[in-house]
Scaffold this active site. Structure first.
Site, PDB file in Angstrom:
ATOM      1  N   ASN A  87       0.849  -1.197   0.000  1.00  0.00           N
ATOM      2  CA  ASN A  87       0.000   0.000   0.000  1.00  0.00           C
ATOM      3  C   ASN A  87       0.874   1.232   0.000  1.00  0.00           C
ATOM      4  OD1 ASN A  87      -2.214  -1.612   0.278  1.00  0.00           O
ATOM      5  ND2 ASN A  87      -2.865  -0.759   2.223  1.00  0.00           N
ATOM      6  N   PHE A 101      -7.860   4.332  11.578  1.00  0.00           N
ATOM      7  CA  PHE A 101      -7.869   5.332  10.514  1.00  0.00           C
ATOM      8  C   PHE A 101      -8.678   4.771   9.352  1.00  0.00           C
ATOM      9  CE2 PHE A 101      -4.879   8.945  11.043  1.00  0.00           C
ATOM     10  CZ  PHE A 101      -4.557   8.717  12.359  1.00  0.00           C
ATOM     11  N   LYS A 139     -16.979   1.601   8.954  1.00  0.00           N
ATOM     12  CA  LYS A 139     -15.770   0.897   9.405  1.00  0.00           C
ATOM     13  C   LYS A 139     -15.674   0.900  10.933  1.00  0.00           C
ATOM     14  CE  LYS A 139     -12.791   1.219   5.829  1.00  0.00           C
ATOM     15  NZ  LYS A 139     -11.844   1.924   4.972  1.00  0.00           N
TER      16      LYS A 139
HETATM   17  N1  CTP Z   1      -6.269  -2.199   9.400  1.00  0.00           N
HETATM   18  C1  CTP Z   1      -5.647  -3.205  10.115  1.00  0.00           C
HETATM   19  N2  CTP Z   1      -5.417  -4.422   9.508  1.00  0.00           N
HETATM   20  C2  CTP Z   1      -5.805  -4.629   8.222  1.00  0.00           C
HETATM   21  C3  CTP Z   1      -6.444  -3.586   7.505  1.00  0.00           C
HETATM   22  C4  CTP Z   1      -6.643  -2.378   8.114  1.00  0.00           C
HETATM   23  O1  CTP Z   1      -5.298  -3.029  11.283  1.00  0.00           O
HETATM   24  N3  CTP Z   1      -5.573  -5.797   7.670  1.00  0.00           N
HETATM   25  C5  CTP Z   1      -6.548  -0.917  10.082  1.00  0.00           C
HETATM   26  C6  CTP Z   1      -5.788   0.248   9.510  1.00  0.00           C
HETATM   27  O2  CTP Z   1      -4.559   0.445  10.198  1.00  0.00           O
HETATM   28  C7  CTP Z   1      -6.762   1.400   9.752  1.00  0.00           C
HETATM   29  C8  CTP Z   1      -8.121   0.759   9.609  1.00  0.00           C
HETATM   30  O3  CTP Z   1      -7.897  -0.627   9.863  1.00  0.00           O
HETATM   31  O4  CTP Z   1      -6.667   1.887  11.071  1.00  0.00           O
HETATM   32  C9  CTP Z   1      -8.823   0.934   8.287  1.00  0.00           C
HETATM   33  O5  CTP Z   1      -8.105   0.439   7.243  1.00  0.00           O
HETATM   34  P1  CTP Z   1      -8.601   0.549   5.697  1.00  0.00           P
HETATM   35  O6  CTP Z   1      -7.611  -0.154   4.843  1.00  0.00           O
HETATM   36  O7  CTP Z   1      -8.878   1.968   5.367  1.00  0.00           O
HETATM   37  O8  CTP Z   1      -9.939  -0.196   5.730  1.00  0.00           O
HETATM   38  P2  CTP Z   1     -10.280  -1.672   5.475  1.00  0.00           P
HETATM   39  O9  CTP Z   1     -10.854  -2.205   6.736  1.00  0.00           O
HETATM   40  O10 CTP Z   1      -9.119  -2.397   4.947  1.00  0.00           O
HETATM   41  O11 CTP Z   1     -11.437  -1.581   4.401  1.00  0.00           O
HETATM   42  P3  CTP Z   1     -11.378  -1.267   2.818  1.00  0.00           P
HETATM   43  O12 CTP Z   1     -10.015  -1.623   2.338  1.00  0.00           O
HETATM   44  O13 CTP Z   1     -12.449  -2.129   2.314  1.00  0.00           O
HETATM   45  O14 CTP Z   1     -11.672   0.198   2.700  1.00  0.00           O
END
Ligand code: CTP
Length: 404
Positions: free
Chosen positions: A210, A323, A337
């Site tokens: 990412n 976040f 979320k």
């Molecule tokens: N996060 C996490 N572990 C993951 C994915 C996300 O701890 N495998 C945490 C990130 O650090 C952030 C939050 O979850 O605090 C939201 O992450 P985001 O990638 O924006 O959301 P997702 O839950 O992955 O949803 P999507 O990708 O469908 O938007």
């Protein structure tokens, strides 16, 4: 009781005309209850004699790096460990250049290099020297290394010119030291954080990942530390300097990040997930570099653990902050979320626009919690982090019934 009562301060004095004010500063620090030891550079001694400081301080002044007698009394490493902070006042352009470049050419620069405690510098120099791009570059460097800059002030200078470069007055420096050393509201509170992006290997040379610079997570870790918290940062690969007084654990993949978090989560009271974790990883990792033999290549990806959701679902979870980086319907998706992951607070930001976001130094956020919201305007990530840390502190205190 003064905030400086029983605090140990190492006062560094460099060679500038304002060195005479350091004697006043020494007295003020002592009167406020601090225990002070003085280190002088050789050029400082051309302005004020070590005897002046010795008489005021009641202890010998440290001047030499390789003096067997001084080293026998307290060697330079022990001296760097003895103090709660180092305050260099005045800090000359030359001294700032030395620390910016990691020199250990005299006792004071060696102490700064060896120190793991906070270091504040009170610059004092001619305004043209201060404005010189070389000095400004050194200032940028040392700020990134975690040095605190107190001043300079603007106004009439001893050389007859006017502009920025005056050392802050002793009473202002005393106040800054006192504010800085006062126990933060999160003293003794353990904060666990994730930051940066994860890298999921495809083969020995490629990965799926990412976009994330880690800047927001690192700035927030520093802001939480400055509130007095004991911060542990589980970080993906970033090209940032490790912040001082923060415990860093470096990982590469989401699974490694998850394991590092779960091994530490029980001891923490607040968990903040800033990392851009790769949601998927290749189902298998090729042992050798994949050669481009065909026109297309299919990668099978499998889900990574959701670290934030896993922490929030623990039987006795810490206060959790997540976040949400969104390209559209920012608030609606972020709120969804927050609810689905069961976190206490979510910080949402718009990504994919020209300003703010991943690699930028600026960002804006919308904070959402059960029954409330607040927007933080577009600003430097370090300022934003400070504002966010204060909101986290407030929600944590309110929700956990912790006394302010
Ligand atoms: N996060 C996490 N572990 C993951 C994915 C996300 O701890 N495998 C945490 C990130 O650090 C952030 C939050 O979850 O605090 C939201 O992450 P985001 O990638 O924006 O959301 P997702 O839950 O992955 O949803 P999507 O990708 O469908 O938007």
């Amino acid at each position: 009781m003064s905030q400086l009562e029983n605090k140990k301060i190492l006062l560094g004095v460099c060679g500038g005309i304002s060195a005479y004010k350091s004697a006043v500063l020494l007295r003020a620090l002592q009167q406020a209850g601090a225990e002070v030891r003085v280190v002088m550079t050789s050029s400082a001694q051309a302005f004020v004699t070590p005897l002046t400081f010795q008489a005021l301080c009641g202890h010998p002044v440290y001047t030499e790096l390789l003096d067997p007698e001084q080293e026998a009394a307290m060697d330079h490493i022990s001296l760097a460990r003895w103090a709660d902070m180092i305050l260099v006042a005045p800090a000359t352009a030359n001294f700032i250049a030395r620390v910016a470049n990691g020199h250990a050419s005299d006792l004071l620069s060696t102490l700064c290099l060896a120190a793991t405690i906070p270091i504040a510098l009170a610059p004092a120099m001619n305004q043209a020297m201060w404005n010189n791009p070389a000095t400004q570059r050194n200032i940028d460097t040392i700020t990134r290394y975690g040095y605190r800059l107190w001043g300079p002030d603007e106004g009439d200078q001893a050389c007859g010119e006017t502009g920025p470069g005056r050392m802050l007055e002793p009473e202002t420096l005393l106040r800054r030291a006192s504010d800085f050393l006062k126990p933060g509201p999160l003293r003794g509170v353990s904060v666990l954080m994730t930051a940066g992006g994860t890298q999921e290997p495809i083969d020995p040379v490629r990965f799926v990942g990412n976009r994330s610079s880690g800047k927001m997570g690192y700035a927030l870790a520093e802001a939480m530390r400055d509130l007095g918290a004991e911060v542990t940062l589980v970080s993906g690969p970033v090209s940032l300097n490790p912040p001082s007084a923060i415990d860093i654990c470096t990982v590469q993949t989401a699974n490694e990040m998850r394991d590092a978090v779960m091994a530490r989560v029980e001891e923490c009271s607040i968990f903040i997930a800033v990392a851009a974790v790769a949601d998927y990883r290749p189902a298998s990792v090729a042992a050798e570099k994949i050669k481009k033999r065909s026109d297309s290549l299919n990668l099978e990806l499998v889900r990574n653990p959701d670290i934030l959701a896993e922490v929030a679902a623990l039987a006795d979870p810490p206060f959790t902050v997540g976040f949400a980086a969104e390209t559209e319907q920012v608030e609606a998706f972020a709120e969804e979320k927050r609810r689905s992951k069961g976190v206490d607070m979510i910080a949402a930001n718009q990504v994919g626009t020209s300003e703010g976001g991943f690699e930028s130094d600026r960002n804006s956020l919308t904070l959402l919690w059960e029954g409330g919201r607040e927007s933080l305007a577009m600003m430097e990530k370090s300022h934003l982090a400070r504002q966010l840390s204060e909101r986290i502190l407030k929600r944590y205190q309110l929700e956990r019934g912790v006394d302010e």
